[in-house]
Design an enzyme around this catalytic site. Structure first.
Site, PDB file in Angstrom:
ATOM      1  N   THR A 109       0.864  -1.181   0.000  1.00  0.00           N
ATOM      2  CA  THR A 109       0.000   0.000   0.000  1.00  0.00           C
ATOM      3  C   THR A 109       0.903   1.234   0.000  1.00  0.00           C
ATOM      4  OG1 THR A 109      -0.240  -0.272   2.406  1.00  0.00           O
ATOM      5  CG2 THR A 109      -2.038  -1.080   1.021  1.00  0.00           C
ATOM      6  N   THR A 150      -1.584  -2.796  10.249  1.00  0.00           N
ATOM      7  CA  THR A 150      -1.897  -2.903   8.829  1.00  0.00           C
ATOM      8  C   THR A 150      -0.742  -3.605   8.137  1.00  0.00           C
ATOM      9  OG1 THR A 150      -2.643  -1.786   6.836  1.00  0.00           O
ATOM     10  CG2 THR A 150      -1.075  -0.587   8.199  1.00  0.00           C
ATOM     11  N   ASN A 178      -0.159  10.583   5.507  1.00  0.00           N
ATOM     12  CA  ASN A 178      -1.443  10.193   6.069  1.00  0.00           C
ATOM     13  C   ASN A 178      -2.511  11.267   5.977  1.00  0.00           C
ATOM     14  OD1 ASN A 178      -1.359   7.364   7.405  1.00  0.00           O
ATOM     15  ND2 ASN A 178       0.639   8.270   7.832  1.00  0.00           N
TER      16      ASN A 178
END
Length: 408
Positions: free
Chosen positions: A158, A195, A403
């Site tokens: 990701t 994650t 983020n």
């Protein structure tokens, strides 16, 4: 501290998840993401004994639930499919149906038993999977055009900036056993899974009932000892598949080489874990917190985690500021038995606290040491035999940038 070199185990340069005999993998772009590969698979030529460890987040995503149910039921997996860019998490009944369809279509395409298919997803939470794209991707699982461990490693990423892979070899019963692995993870990483996805393969024969507790023990010393930002996600798991293609005597706790196998599994898990910590979002440095002299291993783990999770410690390392008071503070709030008059602290080899008192040191030496890409923060509590190591990264301006615009 955990050993990274073990006699009888050989680390393979550029090792990867398909090095063990009988495993293949691949990845492709199916359109979930704009350009990068976003769908991958691992396949074993035969059903493999499989163990899994999963996130403790209360909101577990649909793919994780399905995979966990399959492993709990039969402890056997043959094919794993993974998509990135979409977590299929917090997507209600439709999300569960979509994950089940992924499993069913993969089983049909690969000619394997339904319950022998594991499903994993990672990415944005709360968005339904684009199933037309997924269906098209599954029809290409196993194709030579998209085969290769490199494609799989890229497809599961990701916000990662690099792929993460490792493999080792060892001798058991006169057989050359290989253990390989691949992982993803860069942000929302915190002890007790995050994650992060980890896939470990081996061509050793291992009894399933022994593999599950072995994996849990290994994870507690590797994947559960890393942190990037203190957040834990909803999807994440580590799976280990053992297909037995080397035809050794099945490994279990009674086998004379069981401890050697565990060391190999530990080395792969630790290597992948450190790669994740080093690749933290916006990170420039890997931080290793070594704690010894604790009343117990659990106490040492908690102290190490407190140090590596401290934003003040992480920012000090980023700024190369030898402000050891931040380490002391983190140790103090770890809620573990601490004798302030005994604690010793060093930045690498630079001693800054001894027996509870500050040690004069050259600040410029401390700053120079913290400018390295890898730094060790060492604490001796002098209060027992417990020791542990945790890994993390510095906290930078780029973490906020990444983020703040994750979905764009």
């Amino acid at each position: 501290m955990i050993a990274t070199k073990v006699e009888g185990i050989h680390k393979i340069e550029n090792g990867h998840v398909t090095m063990p005999k009988g495993f293949s993998a691949g990845g492709l772009h199916c359109g979930i993401r704009k350009k990068r590969l976003d769908f991958g698979w691992i396949h074993s030529d035969n059903p493999a004994a499989t163990a899994g460890v999963y996130t403790l987040n209360a909101f577990q995503a649909a793919p994780l639930k399905i995979t966990k149910q399959c492993i709990d039921k039969g402890q056997t997996i043959q094919t794993v499919v993974v998509n990135s860019g979409n977590a299929n998490s917090f997507t209600g009944k439709q999300g569960l149906l979509d994950a089940l369809e992924m499993q069913e279509l993969t089983a049909k395409k690969m000619g394997v038993i339904l319950e022998h298919v594991a499903v994993a997803s990672t990415g944005v939470i709360g968005v339904s999977l684009p199933m037309d794209n997924i269906r098209t991707a599954i029809q290409q699982v196993g194709s030579a055009e998209h085969a290769g461990s490199e494609n799989f490693e890229e497809a599961i990423l990701t916000t990662d900036t690099v792929t993460k892979h490792m493999a080792v070899q060892l001798e058991i019963d006169g057989k050359t056993i290989t253990i390989g692995g691949a992982a993803k993870g860069s942000g929302m990483i915190h002890p007790n899974m995050a994650t992060m996805l980890g896939f470990i393969t081996t061509d050793a024969a291992v009894e399933a009932d022994s593999l599950q507790p072995a994996l849990r023990s290994i994870v507690d010393k590797s994947f559960n000892m890393i942190t990037v930002d203190g957040d834990s996600s909803t999807n994440d798991m580590v799976l280990v598949m053992a297909n037995g293609q080397q035809e050794n005597e099945p490994l279990n706790e009674a086998h004379p080489k069981w401890s050697l196998f565990l060391e190999g599994l530990q080395m792969v898990s630790e290597g992948l874990s450190k790669s994740i910590a080093r690749d933290g979002e916006g990170a420039t440095k890997l931080i290793e917190a070594n704690v010894k002299g604790a009343p117990s291993e659990l106490a040492a783990k908690q102290v190490a985690k407190a140090i590596i999770s401290s934003n003040l410690v992480k920012t000090a390392v980023y700024g190369a500021d030898p402000n050891w008071g931040r380490i002391i503070t983190a140790v103090g709030y770890s809620e573990q038995p601490i004798d302030p008059d005994k604690i010793c602290v060093s930045l690498g080899e630079i001693e800054v606290v001894k027996d509870g008192y500050p040690v004069e040191f050259n600040e410029s030496d401390g700053k120079k040491y913290l400018e390295n890409e890898s730094v060790s923060l060492n604490v001796d509590l002098q209060n027992g035999l417990g020791e542990a190591t945790a890994w993390g990264c510095d906290l930078t301006y780029d973490y906020v940038k990444i983020n703040a615009s994750y979905r764009t």
